[in-house]
Design a protein around this motif. Structure first.
Motif, mmCIF file in Angstrom:
data_model
loop_
_atom_site.group_PDB
_atom_site.id
_atom_site.type_symbol
_atom_site.label_atom_id
_atom_site.label_comp_id
_atom_site.label_asym_id
_atom_site.label_seq_id
_atom_site.Cartn_x
_atom_site.Cartn_y
_atom_site.Cartn_z
ATOM 1 N N GLY A 49 0.785 -1.226 0.000
ATOM 2 C CA GLY A 49 0.000 0.000 0.000
ATOM 3 C C GLY A 49 0.817 1.276 0.000
ATOM 4 O O GLY A 49 2.023 1.289 -0.287
ATOM 5 N N GLU A 50 0.126 2.382 0.331
ATOM 6 C CA GLU A 50 0.759 3.702 0.321
ATOM 7 C C GLU A 50 1.587 3.932 1.584
ATOM 8 O O GLU A 50 1.724 3.047 2.428
ATOM 9 C CB GLU A 50 -0.318 4.781 0.184
ATOM 10 N N VAL A 51 2.078 5.164 1.702
ATOM 11 C CA VAL A 51 3.021 5.486 2.783
ATOM 12 C C VAL A 51 2.441 5.206 4.157
ATOM 13 O O VAL A 51 3.127 4.700 5.044
ATOM 14 C CB VAL A 51 3.436 6.970 2.677
ATOM 15 N N ASN A 52 1.167 5.504 4.354
ATOM 16 C CA ASN A 52 0.576 5.379 5.686
ATOM 17 C C ASN A 52 -0.344 4.165 5.795
ATOM 18 O O ASN A 52 -1.245 4.136 6.631
ATOM 19 C CB ASN A 52 -0.211 6.650 6.025
ATOM 20 N N SER A 53 -0.106 3.159 4.990
ATOM 21 C CA SER A 53 -0.956 1.971 5.017
ATOM 22 C C SER A 53 -0.744 1.177 6.308
ATOM 23 O O SER A 53 0.243 1.362 7.027
ATOM 24 C CB SER A 53 -0.661 1.075 3.815
ATOM 25 N N VAL A 54 -1.715 0.279 6.574
ATOM 26 C CA VAL A 54 -1.618 -0.564 7.769
ATOM 27 C C VAL A 54 -0.356 -1.405 7.727
ATOM 28 O O VAL A 54 0.366 -1.548 8.723
ATOM 29 C CB VAL A 54 -2.862 -1.472 7.894
ATOM 30 N N HIS A 55 -0.054 -1.974 6.551
ATOM 31 C CA HIS A 55 1.141 -2.800 6.425
ATOM 32 C C HIS A 55 2.401 -2.013 6.755
ATOM 33 O O HIS A 55 3.275 -2.498 7.497
ATOM 34 C CB HIS A 55 1.253 -3.364 5.009
ATOM 35 N N ARG A 56 2.519 -0.812 6.207
ATOM 36 C CA ARG A 56 3.731 -0.020 6.440
ATOM 37 C C ARG A 56 3.865 0.363 7.910
ATOM 38 O O ARG A 56 4.975 0.403 8.447
ATOM 39 C CB ARG A 56 3.730 1.211 5.542
#
Length: 214
Positions: free
Chosen positions: A67-74
């Protein structure tokens, strides 16, 4: 055939990807560990519970999961990195400072005990007392001198005897003997260094042989 490819471990997904040989599915380690801190319920369980195995869309789904910069994964990944780098945490730093302080206090205490032992050895005085219990009025010269030093030097008093860190008083007879033994070894070493390989002789006064002649 569509299947898991071990070369994926060499790419950017290697830090979080876990493959189950038994289930033939891929899991995300960081989301498995920390997803519940950010997501409530069963949303997006493919990489945490059921596992992912849509091999024909693997790379796209991996990227979508990241995902994007603030995704749950990150966010989970960042938390995993922090967990791995606990040696850099504030608590570890505080613990190191505490351990360093304790080591310094131990060293100060040991130096005081060693100096007392050296004084007693120099003047050939006895170490032990008949009664070395806490409330005894005559504990012997070793403990008596340590107590006296503590009264004269408040900073030293905070780290010796009953105030010693972790109750390591270092006053037992075994430790006293260890200090005396160390002093003896250092004395012998100093004599050998002073001789510098030269010859020497020892004169023993009034030594007798087996016939009792001097």
């Amino acid at each position: 055939m569509y299947r898991f490819n071990s070369t994926w471990y060499e790419g950017s997904y290697s830090r979080w990807m876990e493959y189950s040989v038994k289930e033939d599915v891929v899991f995300c380690l960081c989301c498995y560990l920390f997803k519940n801190d950010y997501v409530k319920g069963n949303a997006g369980d493919f990489f945490t519970k059921t596992g992912f195995k849509a091999w024909n869309h693997n790379l796209e789904r991996f990227q979508l999961h990241v995902g994007e910069v603030n995704s749950v994964h990150r966010r989970c990944f960042s938390k995993m990195l922090d967990f791995e780098n606990q040696s850099q945490s504030i608590q570890v730093a505080l613990n190191k400072q505490s351990e360093k302080k304790i080591r310094s206090e131990h060293r100060t205490h040991l130096e005081a005990s060693t100096n007392v032992a050296r004084f007693l050895l120099k003047f050939e005085l006895s170490f032990r007392g008949h009664d070395e219990s806490e409330y005894s009025k005559n504990k012997g010269l070793f403990l008596g001198l340590l107590e006296w030093l503590g009264k004269m030097l408040p900073d030293l008093n905070n780290v010796i005897l009953k105030h010693a860190p972790k109750n390591a008083m270092m006053t037992s007879s075994k430790i006293q003997k260890d200090i005396v033994s160390a002093c003896a070894q250092e004395t012998v070493k100093a004599i050998i260094d002073d001789l510098d390989g030269d010859f020497f002789e020892m004169l023993v006064d009034e030594s007798k042989d087996i016939s009792h002649h001097e």
